[in-house]
Each structure stands twice: as C-alpha cells, then as structure tokens.
Design a protein around this motif. Sequence first.
Motif, PDB file in Angstrom:
ATOM      1  N   TYR A 303       0.881  -1.377   0.113  1.00  0.00           N
ATOM      2  CA  TYR A 303       0.083  -0.107   0.182  1.00  0.00           C
ATOM      3  C   TYR A 303       0.736   1.230   0.024  1.00  0.00           C
ATOM      4  O   TYR A 303       0.349   2.300   0.580  1.00  0.00           O
ATOM      5  CB  TYR A 303      -0.944  -0.029   1.012  1.00  0.00           C
ATOM      6  CG  TYR A 303      -2.245  -0.863   0.833  1.00  0.00           C
ATOM      7  CD1 TYR A 303      -3.196  -0.399   0.347  1.00  0.00           C
ATOM      8  CD2 TYR A 303      -2.087  -2.074   1.002  1.00  0.00           C
ATOM      9  CE1 TYR A 303      -4.474  -1.130  -0.336  1.00  0.00           C
ATOM     10  CE2 TYR A 303      -3.285  -2.939   0.970  1.00  0.00           C
ATOM     11  CZ  TYR A 303      -4.411  -2.447   0.439  1.00  0.00           C
ATOM     12  OH  TYR A 303      -5.436  -3.457  -0.240  1.00  0.00           O
ATOM     13  N   ARG A 304       1.921   1.312  -0.527  1.00  0.00           N
ATOM     14  CA  ARG A 304       2.814   2.381  -1.011  1.00  0.00           C
ATOM     15  C   ARG A 304       2.416   2.976  -2.207  1.00  0.00           C
ATOM     16  O   ARG A 304       1.995   2.186  -3.064  1.00  0.00           O
ATOM     17  CB  ARG A 304       4.188   2.103  -0.810  1.00  0.00           C
ATOM     18  CG  ARG A 304       4.592   1.640   0.622  1.00  0.00           C
ATOM     19  CD  ARG A 304       6.083   1.259   0.438  1.00  0.00           C
ATOM     20  NE  ARG A 304       6.770   1.353   1.745  1.00  0.00           N
ATOM     21  CZ  ARG A 304       6.643  -0.065   2.651  1.00  0.00           C
ATOM     22  NH1 ARG A 304       6.074  -1.117   2.116  1.00  0.00           N
ATOM     23  NH2 ARG A 304       7.237  -0.121   3.874  1.00  0.00           N
ATOM     24  N   ASP A 305       2.656   4.299  -2.529  1.00  0.00           N
ATOM     25  CA  ASP A 305       2.511   4.933  -3.862  1.00  0.00           C
ATOM     26  C   ASP A 305       3.566   4.481  -4.434  1.00  0.00           C
ATOM     27  O   ASP A 305       4.752   4.119  -4.169  1.00  0.00           O
ATOM     28  CB  ASP A 305       2.692   6.431  -3.605  1.00  0.00           C
ATOM     29  CG  ASP A 305       1.265   6.987  -2.791  1.00  0.00           C
ATOM     30  OD1 ASP A 305       0.328   6.359  -2.750  1.00  0.00           O
ATOM     31  OD2 ASP A 305       1.166   8.176  -2.596  1.00  0.00           O
ATOM     32  N   LEU A 306       3.388   4.310  -5.927  1.00  0.00           N
ATOM     33  CA  LEU A 306       4.295   3.795  -6.810  1.00  0.00           C
ATOM     34  C   LEU A 306       4.199   4.525  -8.161  1.00  0.00           C
ATOM     35  O   LEU A 306       3.297   4.864  -8.804  1.00  0.00           O
ATOM     36  CB  LEU A 306       3.843   2.326  -7.324  1.00  0.00           C
ATOM     37  CG  LEU A 306       4.713   1.747  -8.423  1.00  0.00           C
ATOM     38  CD1 LEU A 306       6.123   1.712  -7.965  1.00  0.00           C
ATOM     39  CD2 LEU A 306       4.078   0.432  -8.679  1.00  0.00           C
ATOM     40  N   PHE A 307       5.522   5.052  -8.676  1.00  0.00           N
ATOM     41  CA  PHE A 307       5.597   5.619 -10.021  1.00  0.00           C
ATOM     42  C   PHE A 307       6.619   4.799 -10.779  1.00  0.00           C
ATOM     43  O   PHE A 307       7.620   4.600 -10.499  1.00  0.00           O
ATOM     44  CB  PHE A 307       6.257   7.115  -9.659  1.00  0.00           C
ATOM     45  CG  PHE A 307       6.579   7.824 -10.945  1.00  0.00           C
ATOM     46  CD1 PHE A 307       5.762   7.601 -12.146  1.00  0.00           C
ATOM     47  CD2 PHE A 307       7.682   8.752 -11.151  1.00  0.00           C
ATOM     48  CE1 PHE A 307       6.078   8.371 -13.564  1.00  0.00           C
ATOM     49  CE2 PHE A 307       7.851   9.102 -12.562  1.00  0.00           C
ATOM     50  CZ  PHE A 307       7.057   9.058 -13.362  1.00  0.00           C
ATOM     51  N   TYR A 308       6.027   4.099 -11.919  1.00  0.00           N
ATOM     52  CA  TYR A 308       7.000   3.410 -12.712  1.00  0.00           C
ATOM     53  C   TYR A 308       7.029   3.822 -14.104  1.00  0.00           C
ATOM     54  O   TYR A 308       5.972   3.872 -14.821  1.00  0.00           O
ATOM     55  CB  TYR A 308       6.397   2.075 -12.807  1.00  0.00           C
ATOM     56  CG  TYR A 308       7.215   1.035 -13.606  1.00  0.00           C
ATOM     57  CD1 TYR A 308       8.368   0.474 -13.336  1.00  0.00           C
ATOM     58  CD2 TYR A 308       6.607   0.417 -14.755  1.00  0.00           C
ATOM     59  CE1 TYR A 308       9.146  -0.411 -13.902  1.00  0.00           C
ATOM     60  CE2 TYR A 308       7.425  -0.495 -15.610  1.00  0.00           C
ATOM     61  CZ  TYR A 308       8.516  -0.549 -15.213  1.00  0.00           C
ATOM     62  OH  TYR A 308       9.363  -1.542 -15.905  1.00  0.00           O
ATOM     63  N   PRO A 309       8.140   4.562 -14.353  1.00  0.00           N
ATOM     64  CA  PRO A 309       8.044   5.227 -15.806  1.00  0.00           C
ATOM     65  C   PRO A 309       8.703   4.496 -16.869  1.00  0.00           C
ATOM     66  O   PRO A 309       9.112   4.995 -17.822  1.00  0.00           O
ATOM     67  CB  PRO A 309       9.000   6.409 -15.454  1.00  0.00           C
ATOM     68  CG  PRO A 309       9.976   5.873 -14.386  1.00  0.00           C
ATOM     69  CD  PRO A 309       9.312   4.645 -13.749  1.00  0.00           C
ATOM     70  N   GLU A 310       8.576   3.217 -16.877  1.00  0.00           N
ATOM     71  CA  GLU A 310       9.184   2.350 -17.904  1.00  0.00           C
ATOM     72  C   GLU A 310       8.098   1.405 -18.607  1.00  0.00           C
ATOM     73  O   GLU A 310       8.452   0.427 -18.966  1.00  0.00           O
ATOM     74  CB  GLU A 310      10.180   1.771 -17.524  1.00  0.00           C
ATOM     75  CG  GLU A 310      11.508   2.531 -17.048  1.00  0.00           C
ATOM     76  CD  GLU A 310      12.726   1.836 -16.395  1.00  0.00           C
ATOM     77  OE1 GLU A 310      12.768   0.675 -16.624  1.00  0.00           O
ATOM     78  OE2 GLU A 310      13.431   2.408 -15.497  1.00  0.00           O
ATOM     79  N   ARG A 311       6.959   1.945 -18.494  1.00  0.00           N
ATOM     80  CA  ARG A 311       5.900   1.157 -18.953  1.00  0.00           C
ATOM     81  C   ARG A 311       5.865   1.178 -20.720  1.00  0.00           C
ATOM     82  O   ARG A 311       5.971   2.415 -21.208  1.00  0.00           O
ATOM     83  CB  ARG A 311       4.573   1.568 -18.718  1.00  0.00           C
ATOM     84  CG  ARG A 311       3.185   1.021 -19.212  1.00  0.00           C
ATOM     85  CD  ARG A 311       1.966   1.472 -19.130  1.00  0.00           C
ATOM     86  NE  ARG A 311       0.881   0.675 -19.358  1.00  0.00           N
ATOM     87  CZ  ARG A 311       0.419   0.388 -20.643  1.00  0.00           C
ATOM     88  NH1 ARG A 311       1.013   0.819 -21.581  1.00  0.00           N
ATOM     89  NH2 ARG A 311      -0.573  -0.368 -20.745  1.00  0.00           N
TER      90      ARG A 311
END
Length: 769
Positions: A303-311
């Motif tokens: 339940y942490r925020d997640l930013f994945y910029p390699e989609r």
Amino acid sequence: MGKRRARRELLRSLSKKQKKHLREFGEEHPFYDKVFACCFIGCYCCCCLHSCLPFQSDDSDKSSKESDSETEVEQVSGYHKLLATLKTSPESESEEEEDESESEEAEESEAEMGSEGSQDTGEAEEGIEDKNDVPEEEEATDTAEQMLSQEQADGTDTSCDPCHGVIEEFTDVKHESEFSLETNFMEEESGDCNADRRDSNPFKQHMDKELEEKEIEKMSTLPKTSSQSQWPRLGQVVFSSTLEKQKTFKADKEFDVKQLHLHKPLESTWPKVNKQFLSAADKPTDSSFTPLQRELFCIMNSYRDLFYPERSALTNGEEIRHAYCLHALNHVLKANAQVLSNNARRRDRKPGTDTDDHRDQGLTRPKVLMIVPFRECALRIVHLFISLLEVNDKKKIDVSNKKRFKGEYGSDPDEKPPNLKRPEDYEAVFAGNIDDHFRIGVAILQKSMRLYAPFYSSDIIIASPLGIRTVIGAEGEKKRDFDFLSSIEILIIDQADIYLMQNWEHVLHLMKHINLLPLDSHGVDFSRVRMLNLNNWSKYYRQTLLFSALQDPQINSVFNKHCFNYMGQVAIRNVPLTGSISHIVVQLPHVFRRLEADSVTSVIDGRFQFFIDKVLPEYRDAIMSHTLIYIPSYFDYVRLRNYFKKEDLNFTHICEYTKKAAVCRARRFFLKGEKQFLLFTERFHFYKRYTIKGIRNLIFYELPTYSHFYSEICNMLKATDSGVDATWTCTVLYSKYDAQKLAAVVGIDRTTQMLQSKKNVHLFVTGEN
C-alpha cells in the motif's frame, strides 16, 4: 442524381458505429479520417439540440423505462424536424473541386492517416470545418428512420443513445438492491475477511491504522526523507517518506500466492489468467508472477505509492495491467467482504450493544478510480476482472449489461483503414476503440458484477481524464459533482504520458478534487464510516499507482505534490545509458545549442528570443531551404507561426488541428521547395506518424517529449531522394531544465558533460559507419 446515389451508397456502406459517430460528431472518427461531409450540418444541428438540454451525469439513477421510451419517440421526431429545415449549401461543389485538385496527395494521406485522440480545444485561427453538401431531407429522414427501426429490431436500447436525442447516459438502476452493500450479507463459502489476522493482512494493516494529529501535521509540513536501493528487475528504487524512517524496503525474491492474502477466488484464478506471461525460465520457481510483476506487486500490496516510468505498450504494458487489476480487485473484494460480514454481525447483535466496532466504510462507496486513455483499455480491464472472478468455465459469474458494454467499448476489426503502415509502438497504443471520452461504474458483489452502475453504487470507476473532467465540471457551473471521489482508496493512472498529448489540465483538475469532503451525505450511515474519512484524512490513506512510458517534469510533479500516503512513496529512477540518438541511421551532424535561463518560467521566453536572434538568421538564406522546425508545445507553435507571418517569411505549417486538405498542400509545397519552412507540431506526429519528405535541414525548437521521436524525425531525411548528395543539418535547442529529455536522447554521460561544460555548442555526427 449521380452524386446523390453515391452519397446514399456511402451511407449504407458504413457500420452502425460509424453512423453513430457521424450523427454525434458530424464526421467519422479521426482513425478513419474520411470526413463524410454530407452529414455535417444535420449532425451539427442534432448536437446543438443536445447541448440545449440539461447535462445528466453517470450517477443519475432516477430514469425509468417508461420515460425513456417516451422521450425516445419525441426526440426522434424533433430530429426529423431539424433535418427538414436544412438546405443544400451552394458552396459545396467548389469545396469538392478543391478537394479533388488535391486527389493525388490526398490518396497518399488517406493511406497514411492514423488515429487522433479527441482534442478539447480547437485552434481559433484555423476556424471550424466548412459546411459541405447536405443530402435532401427525404433521404436523410428515411435513413434515420431505417437505422432507428433496425436498432429496435436488433433489441438495442436506443433510449440512452445521444444520437437519438436523449443525453442522459445509461446507468443500470434495476439491479440497485441486488448490489447494495447495506442490504446484503456474507455468504458462508465466501469466507470472512476478518478471519485474516490484522498483523498479517496488508489491507487490514493499512486501513485500520489510526494516525495521530501530530503525524498528520508532520506529513503536511516536514520534507520527505528518501533512501535508494537496487532491485533485480526494477533497478534503482527510491523510497521516500515523511514519518519515521522505516527499514530498508527490499523485494521478496520468491513468494507464494498464499502469502499474499489474496481474497477468494483470486488465489486460484490468478495463475490461470497470468500464465500467458510466464516463460519457461519462470516456471521452475513455481511462481505465478513474472519477475517484473513480482516486484511491482510487492510494492502495491504494501500500500505504498508507486511511480513506474518504464511502461511500454509493446513489451510490458499488459503485464503491468494484470498486476494492478489483481491488486485493485483484491482490495475491493476484501473491503466489500468486511462490510457484508459486519452486516451479519449487526443483524445478530443484541440490542444496546456498542456498534462502533463496525466502522468499515467511506463517506461514499467508490474505492478505486482507474484513469486510462482509451475505451479499449477499459474493455481489457473489465475482461480481466471477469477472468479473475470466474473460477472455471462451469462457474460463470453474472455480469449485468455485458452485451451493451461490448457494443460501446469494443471495436470492429474490419473498420481498420486499409494500407495503414505505422511503427509497432503506434499500433500497440492505438489498438481497438480509441475514443477518449468515457466513464463507467463497476459494482462487484460476491459472484456478480454490474456494469454501468451509478457512481454512488460503484466500487470501481474506470474513466478517461476527459470523461471524469466533464462530470467534475468547473467552478461556477451549476451541474457538477465530485463527491463520489471523496473516499477513493486506490488511484491508478495508467499510460500517463498519453495525457500529455491529450490535455494534462484534466489530470491536474482531477487531483485537486479527489478526497475532498462531500457536499452531501448521499444516504451514508455515519455509524459505519471510518474515522479517517470523518476527519478528512482520506488523502493520507490513498494509494496512488502511476505508470508512464517516460520521465517528465509534469508527471513527476503530480507524484511529488499530490501523493500524501502515510506509507510513503516508491519511484523507479533508472537513467538511460545510450539514448535514442544511437538509432539514427542517416549520416547527419547534430548541433546542440544550449540557451541560458534563470528559471523554468523564463525559459519559454528565453528560447523564443534565442531562436529568432541566433538560430533563425542562419536559415533565412534561400540555400537553407526545406527546413522543418519541430515544436513540441502548441503554444510555442502559435507564437512562432504568428512571428513568421509578421516577418512575411516563406513558410507553411501543420498542427493537430490542420484539416486534411491543408496538410496535403503543406506537404506538397514543402517537398517541391515552394515553401522554405515547415512548422510541425509534436502532437500531430504523435497522432499521425506521417513521413515528411523533402527535409534537408532540421531544427528542434525543443527536445521531443518521446525520445524515440528524435530518431524518427531524423531518419525521415533518408526518405528524400533528390538524386544528388544534399548537405543535411540538424540543430537542437536545450537548457539545463531539459536534463531528463536530453538524457533520453544522448545518454546520461553526454548529458552531464553538456550541462556542466563551459561551451554552449556541442556537435555529434551519426551514421558515419
């Protein structure tokens, strides 16, 4: 008579979906890019009629079958009356002749036309499209009657179709009591959510934690502390949090599905649904997750925020979609199971017993908001939900309004334009139904799913930024609603980079209106509402999952400024080593010119002044003809176009709002050298992917948003077959605020050198070998 017959045959050849789009918008969908001018005026008037009626949002649940059928007949007759007032435009034939004069270029364009997302604002200077021929009243009326009778014969519900005069969107109200959380109870075989121990269930751990006011004040005022770690698949992971420094967050190398506390029936259905992504190398570990999914779900499930910029739409897009759909569905099933279980406890409790133990709800029912760019994405998400809920072929779940959903969100493979050749990434992004104005509520209760549920009866809302923005409305509007966003617990924003090409303001508008206290109670039982919602602390419990194909300052800003999760934030921050410049195959010198700017706001004016003072004078000479100027920002494009007009320069221009005939003329003038400059916007390239022929000189007014656009534009020079060896040039403007874009083009090592060097000009040559 020949023209009328041709128009009639063309109308008959269109599919239902194309006819619906013609009636609603006055033209075919941009994906097909053949404007059916004959219906423009009739549909424009029909749309005007709709705009005069009051707006109805998705959450409206007061309609009935009787009223729908009555309004349907009334509105159709009104539509016919409007058609009867139309007359043939005398300007139509001259317009047709002009289009025919461009026939050779137009044929090429039609073959190349890609899809174009709906733009919210048109270019004022371009004006709206000219009105063309209108079929005679009798033909149009007969066609409308035939289509209406045909749809009725097919059993299609036309009462909710905006093309039939009623603008109220369809919401399923007949299943309201069946899917109500308040009146249903937990089935024995479904299991009790509270059976999981609080110390091991991530859902219970996260939602039951009671924050103190000191901690809330700390998160609001103090800066975040961050730490980095290297993960096997994700790479460099940055964990940041405002509260006390937690232990180093590490990935679980292996975990069993049973250890994830997945709700029934996800434990059994997930391995079957996800097996398409599992290679032979993954099978020996007996894991139902790929290495990427394992690490992503480890973060999601905490339940942490997640930013994945390699989609990437080509490689891991569907893999990621499966992971976040599993997490969202798991959350909803657990939350609903907790409510239903407490319903049974309240029913069986003795009078006078304290009921404060049963605080298990938010102020409104929607828990998960999923923002996706196109209807095709919503279609795939719903299909995933269905697959995850169906244990086997014998135990099918009941899905309300499934046929209607497939009709409105599906696509006909035969409708794809012929001879369409585009890059693989373009085909992957613009697959299926690419309408970008939609929203749909989904309610899930035990073994049933309800599509088109009113928002206040939905567990999950799937919408595009434009679709959600039209419901939220703007300040001062009478008909606006954002109370349904008050208790969102998981926000998923997928393919965030595409919203930069649509309208980023819609995303910012959403972030400003999420997790606010509702203006109305909406029939909530306050004795069941969690204290975190009553204290207006919902945003500190909301998990945000952000997926993008690139790192961009605007996307980073949303993650850094609008995510307040007390569990902290996790961002993947890998740096590109090579850059897209290595994919350029033509021999070309690249001159990178650095401009100085004191702030982010001043760089806009600084770039414009630098361009007209130092760059443009070098290209004014007639020798420097065939110069394409690539401009990412539409506002910069308008500014340059106005300057070129003022200076009376020999130029032409193409942007996302330019009509097809004007695009054909501009391309031909540029190819033949009749126009020295071509102003070219990034959004036009994103939606069309034309190959512009005749380029000899390139100017990148600003680095592209997508790094691979740089190599694509540069490689267009090889499409020019002039018969002689031309001298090609490429000039790029950049500043210190373009570090991320620059690194994606030239690589991190060169970027560091270029930004720290005392020299303002750097030269690279590609294609030497």
